[in-house]
Write an enzyme that holds these catalytic residues in place. Structure first.
Site, PDB file in Angstrom:
ATOM      1  N   SER A   1      19.261  21.739  21.810  1.00 51.78           N
ATOM      2  CA  SER A   1      17.947  20.964  22.153  1.00 51.78           C
ATOM      3  C   SER A   1      17.004  19.749  20.830  1.00 51.78           C
ATOM      4  O   SER A   1      18.180  20.061  19.820  1.00 51.78           O
ATOM      5  CB  SER A   1      16.692  22.488  21.640  1.00 51.78           C
ATOM      6  OG  SER A   1      17.042  23.167  21.095  1.00 51.78           O
ATOM      7  N   HIS A   2      16.559  19.433  20.362  1.00 51.43           N
ATOM      8  CA  HIS A   2      15.889  18.626  19.454  1.00 51.43           C
ATOM      9  C   HIS A   2      16.129  18.874  18.071  1.00 51.43           C
ATOM     10  O   HIS A   2      16.485  18.658  17.186  1.00 51.43           O
ATOM     11  CB  HIS A   2      15.035  17.701  19.691  1.00 51.43           C
ATOM     12  CG  HIS A   2      14.310  17.044  19.168  1.00 51.43           C
ATOM     13  ND1 HIS A   2      13.265  17.167  18.666  1.00 51.43           N
ATOM     14  CD2 HIS A   2      14.678  15.580  19.330  1.00 51.43           C
ATOM     15  CE1 HIS A   2      12.967  16.345  17.666  1.00 51.43           C
ATOM     16  NE2 HIS A   2      13.769  14.956  17.996  1.00 51.43           N
TER      17      HIS A   2
END
Lengths: 111, 358
Positions: A68-69
């Site tokens: 994820s980011h």
């Protein structure tokens, strides 16, 4: 020596340890209120938070996986990150002194 | 050679431990099926017109998006087929097989990026390493480079959205190399277009169009999962492990001072463009995402002399229309590859489009 209590477990997304004041920070919030060394606590990060992310000593999120980011960018910046805690934004309050262990995926509150 | 099983084994990693809500700023997988069949039909037209099926990747690489972007497109096509009521199977087959072939030819040793993105040959890397203006790295510089990647990566996220990010952010490697008699792991982070003027006004474009960050590491085990922005350090510390680096913007070496300026510029623009996106209404968001999706293959469309922008028919499919519902689960963590293949329609695609059983 301050006592510490385990309050959250999540996915260990980026290794390292950090201690600091928690700052609940959400999409679109004013990053001028986020200080260098604060620990960013949010649901999931997005590009409106980039300046806060750059100043953060660690990042903790409610959702997200290893790709994820927040996970990717924390690893690139070399700061600890714990994702997928499910309830970081509920259990952690602003200015709580917390300890983040990005290797174990654990978050402690310090007295 | 069948590609869909190795593709699935790798692509599952994108979703492991994720929920769909993590993808922003729209529910992409319930949006694309509204119109992707039309885009697939246009891509089929391009493939036939340019005779791409009979061309090797080396002959057309200048027209293609980065390999990670192609992997992302392939995933979206498969999911869209699954959810769409229109099943133009032959066109999906032609397009999917074309993209799979390109990946097999361009990243021969790991086409679907199970653990790496090996786009360059050994000879290319050997020659490249000798020409890069290497500088010594320390932890301060390594952190600054991490901040640069964060700032520029966030700008790309805003300019291209969460599922077209790979058009603007690629990482190649990891390559094991020898340089000046020492062993290193090389990662090449490439931001090929930070100024997509077709998508955004000047105020959201970076001052440099292309940025490349070369980094040599020791005692760090890197992997790349599916797409280049998904770098994972399996062992070691990326900050203390960075030994040499070079930052190149528009073919010019970037100094430390310039790097700091670039971090500030990119992070300001990243926040600004994403604030604009957050202020968009639903119709504007749909149009933006559709346009970004089409933009991925602009060079191919230009070569075929066909307008890359959404057609009138595509626009009609989304105008004032709600997204699909309840096809891909919200709030659900995808735990296994088998679950991923079922939810995203991979098995269905294999059976109905490719006529294979997996």
């Amino acid at each position: 020596m301050p006592k510490r209590q385990l309050i959250l477990k999540g996915i260990a997304a980026s290794p390292g340890k950090a201690k600091g004041k928690a700052k609940l920070f959400f999409s679109g919030d004013d990053s001028s209120n986020f200080n260098e060394g604060d620990i960013l606590v949010t649901t999931i990060t997005d590009p409106t938070m980039v300046q806060a992310m750059i100043r953060a000593a660690a990042i903790i999120t409610d959702i997200g996986g290893i790709t994820s980011h927040p996970a990717i960018l924390s690893r690139e910046m070399g700061i600890p990150c714990v994702v997928n805690t499910k309830e970081a934004t509920k259990k952690i309050k602003d200015n709580m002194l917390i300890n983040v262990d990005g290797l174990k995926g654990e978050v402690y509150v310090l007295d | 050679m069948s590609w869909i099983k190795p593709f699935s084994k790798a692509t599952f990693k994108v979703f492991a431990g994720q929920v769909l809500e993590g993808f922003q700023p729209i529910d992409f997988f319930h949006f694309f099926p509204l119109w992707h069949d039309l885009w697939v039909a246009k891509i089929t037209e391009i493939i036939k017109k340019l005779n791409l099926g009979n061309k090797h990747f080396k002959d057309i690489k200048y027209l293609l998006p980065p390999p990670s972007n192609i992997r992302a497109i392939l995933l979206k096509l498969i999911a869209s087929y699954h959810a769409s009521s229109i099943k133009n199977k032959n066109e999906y087959k032609l397009v999917a097989n074309f993209f799979a072939k390109i990946l097999q030819e361009s990243c021969t040793n790991d086409p679907f990026s199970l653990t790496s993105n090996p786009y360059h040959s050994k000879e290319e890397i050997r020659d490249l390493v000798q020409t890069i203006p290497w500088k010594e790295a320390d932890t301060t510089i390594a952190r600054k480079i991490g901040q640069l990647i964060t700032a520029v990566g966030s700008l790309v996220h805003g300019q291209y959205n969460d599922v077209v990010t790979d058009l603007g952010w690629e990482t190649y490697g990891p390559y094991q190399i020898q340089h000046l008699k020492q062993n290193y792991t090389l990662l090449i982070r490439h931001f090929p277009n930070l100024a997509p003027k077709e998508l955004w006004p000047q105020k959201y474009l970076a001052s440099a169009k292309e940025l490349i960050i070369y980094a040599l590491y020791q005692d760090v085990k890197w992997e790349i999962y599916v797409v280049g922005c998904h770098t994972v350090s399996k062992k070691g510390n990326p900050v203390t492990g960075m030994k040499k680096y070079a930052v190149i913007a528009d073919d010019k070496t970037v100094s430390q001072e310039k790097m700091i300026e670039f971090i500030k510029e990119s992070s300001n623009k990243a926040e600004a463009v994403y604030q604009e996106i957050k202020g968009m209404d639903f119709e504007q968001l749909k149009l933006m995402v559709m346009t970004q999706e089409c933009y991925q293959l602009k060079l191919l469309f230009d070569k075929a002399d066909i307008n890359w922008k959404p057609t009138k028919e595509m626009l009609e499919r989304i105008k004032n229309k709600p997204l699909l519902k309840n096809i891909f689960p919200h709030g659900k963590f995808i735990e296994t590859a088998d679950e991923f293949m079922k939810i995203f329609g991979v098995k269905k695609f294999a059976k109905e489009v490719l006529q294979e059983k997996i």
